[in-house]
Design a protein around this motif. Structure first.
Motif, PDB file in Angstrom:
ATOM      1  N   SER A  50       0.824  -1.215   0.000  1.00  0.00           N
ATOM      2  CA  SER A  50       0.000   0.000   0.000  1.00  0.00           C
ATOM      3  C   SER A  50       0.856   1.262   0.000  1.00  0.00           C
ATOM      4  N   GLY A  51       2.169   1.099   0.185  1.00  0.00           N
ATOM      5  CA  GLY A  51       3.066   2.245   0.193  1.00  0.00           C
ATOM      6  C   GLY A  51       3.650   2.584   1.554  1.00  0.00           C
ATOM      7  N   MET A  52       3.289   1.833   2.565  1.00  0.00           N
ATOM      8  CA  MET A  52       3.831   2.073   3.906  1.00  0.00           C
ATOM      9  C   MET A  52       5.236   1.496   4.025  1.00  0.00           C
ATOM     10  N   LYS A  53       6.056   2.117   4.852  1.00  0.00           N
ATOM     11  CA  LYS A  53       7.369   1.568   5.203  1.00  0.00           C
ATOM     12  C   LYS A  53       7.121   0.581   6.334  1.00  0.00           C
ATOM     13  N   GLY A  54       7.719  -0.587   6.257  1.00  0.00           N
ATOM     14  CA  GLY A  54       7.414  -1.602   7.247  1.00  0.00           C
ATOM     15  C   GLY A  54       8.620  -2.188   7.949  1.00  0.00           C
ATOM     16  N   TYR A  55       8.382  -2.607   9.171  1.00  0.00           N
ATOM     17  CA  TYR A  55       9.377  -3.313   9.976  1.00  0.00           C
ATOM     18  C   TYR A  55       8.708  -4.529  10.595  1.00  0.00           C
ATOM     19  N   ILE A  56       9.381  -5.659  10.499  1.00  0.00           N
ATOM     20  CA  ILE A  56       8.862  -6.857  11.152  1.00  0.00           C
ATOM     21  C   ILE A  56       9.540  -6.991  12.515  1.00  0.00           C
ATOM     22  N   LEU A  57       8.736  -7.242  13.529  1.00  0.00           N
ATOM     23  CA  LEU A  57       9.218  -7.367  14.899  1.00  0.00           C
ATOM     24  C   LEU A  57       9.485  -8.828  15.220  1.00  0.00           C
ATOM     25  N   VAL A  58      10.672  -9.105  15.707  1.00  0.00           N
ATOM     26  CA  VAL A  58      11.037 -10.465  16.111  1.00  0.00           C
ATOM     27  C   VAL A  58      11.193 -10.453  17.624  1.00  0.00           C
ATOM     28  N   ARG A  59      10.312 -11.200  18.277  1.00  0.00           N
ATOM     29  CA  ARG A  59      10.335 -11.261  19.740  1.00  0.00           C
ATOM     30  C   ARG A  59      10.325 -12.715  20.181  1.00  0.00           C
ATOM     31  N   GLU A  60      10.795 -12.932  21.380  1.00  0.00           N
ATOM     32  CA  GLU A  60      10.791 -14.277  21.944  1.00  0.00           C
ATOM     33  C   GLU A  60       9.375 -14.834  21.919  1.00  0.00           C
ATOM     34  N   GLY A  61       9.237 -16.050  21.446  1.00  0.00           N
ATOM     35  CA  GLY A  61       7.936 -16.692  21.390  1.00  0.00           C
ATOM     36  C   GLY A  61       7.246 -16.551  20.045  1.00  0.00           C
ATOM     37  N   ASN A  62       7.717 -15.647  19.184  1.00  0.00           N
ATOM     38  CA  ASN A  62       7.147 -15.492  17.848  1.00  0.00           C
ATOM     39  C   ASN A  62       7.595 -16.623  16.942  1.00  0.00           C
ATOM     40  N   LYS A  63       6.839 -16.838  15.898  1.00  0.00           N
ATOM     41  CA  LYS A  63       7.245 -17.783  14.866  1.00  0.00           C
ATOM     42  C   LYS A  63       8.544 -17.266  14.238  1.00  0.00           C
ATOM     43  N   PRO A  64       9.551 -18.127  14.098  1.00  0.00           N
ATOM     44  CA  PRO A  64      10.814 -17.681  13.485  1.00  0.00           C
ATOM     45  C   PRO A  64      10.602 -17.225  12.039  1.00  0.00           C
ATOM     46  N   LEU A  65      11.371 -16.223  11.631  1.00  0.00           N
ATOM     47  CA  LEU A  65      11.317 -15.754  10.255  1.00  0.00           C
ATOM     48  C   LEU A  65      12.080 -16.709   9.349  1.00  0.00           C
ATOM     49  N   SER A  66      11.587 -16.857   8.140  1.00  0.00           N
ATOM     50  CA  SER A  66      12.326 -17.637   7.146  1.00  0.00           C
ATOM     51  C   SER A  66      13.503 -16.794   6.653  1.00  0.00           C
ATOM     52  N   ASP A  67      14.462 -17.432   6.018  1.00  0.00           N
ATOM     53  CA  ASP A  67      15.586 -16.694   5.447  1.00  0.00           C
ATOM     54  C   ASP A  67      15.089 -15.687   4.415  1.00  0.00           C
ATOM     55  N   GLU A  68      14.082 -16.071   3.660  1.00  0.00           N
ATOM     56  CA  GLU A  68      13.494 -15.177   2.652  1.00  0.00           C
ATOM     57  C   GLU A  68      12.881 -13.937   3.311  1.00  0.00           C
TER      58      GLU A  68
END
Length: 89
Positions: A50-68
């Motif tokens: 939509s045009g927003m700048k984004g940041y993904i938050l990585v916190r303990e207990g979250n699903k791990p991010l893929s390498d992609e």
């Protein structure tokens, strides 16, 4: 700074993965520059489309991010008890 929770029902979309919801936020508020934070990659993808700048938050207990996902998004790691360490590619 505007901080709020835009519920999908309020935006008249089925879920937070719908680009139209983020476009509605931009149109409704009249604010053109947004920074969106989420711990869900699929939400972040829709917000960025939509045009927003984004940041993904990585916190303990979250699903791990893929390498992609780590390569695709700006990542914020919460590794120091609530203080976010910014990691940018």
């Amino acid at each position: 700074m505007l901080t709020t929770d835009f519920d999908p029902a309020y935006l008249n979309v089925e879920n937070k993965f719908d680009v139209k919801g983020y476009q509605s936020i931009i149109a409704e508020t009249g604010i053109q520059q947004w920074t969106f934070f989420s711990d869900v990659a699929k939400e972040l993808g829709a917000a960025e489309k939509s045009g927003m700048k984004g940041y993904i938050l990585v916190r303990e207990g979250n699903k791990p991010l893929s390498d992609e996902e780590k390569m695709e998004y700006n990542v914020l790691y919460d590794g120091t008890g609530g203080i976010l360490d910014l990691i940018q590619d």
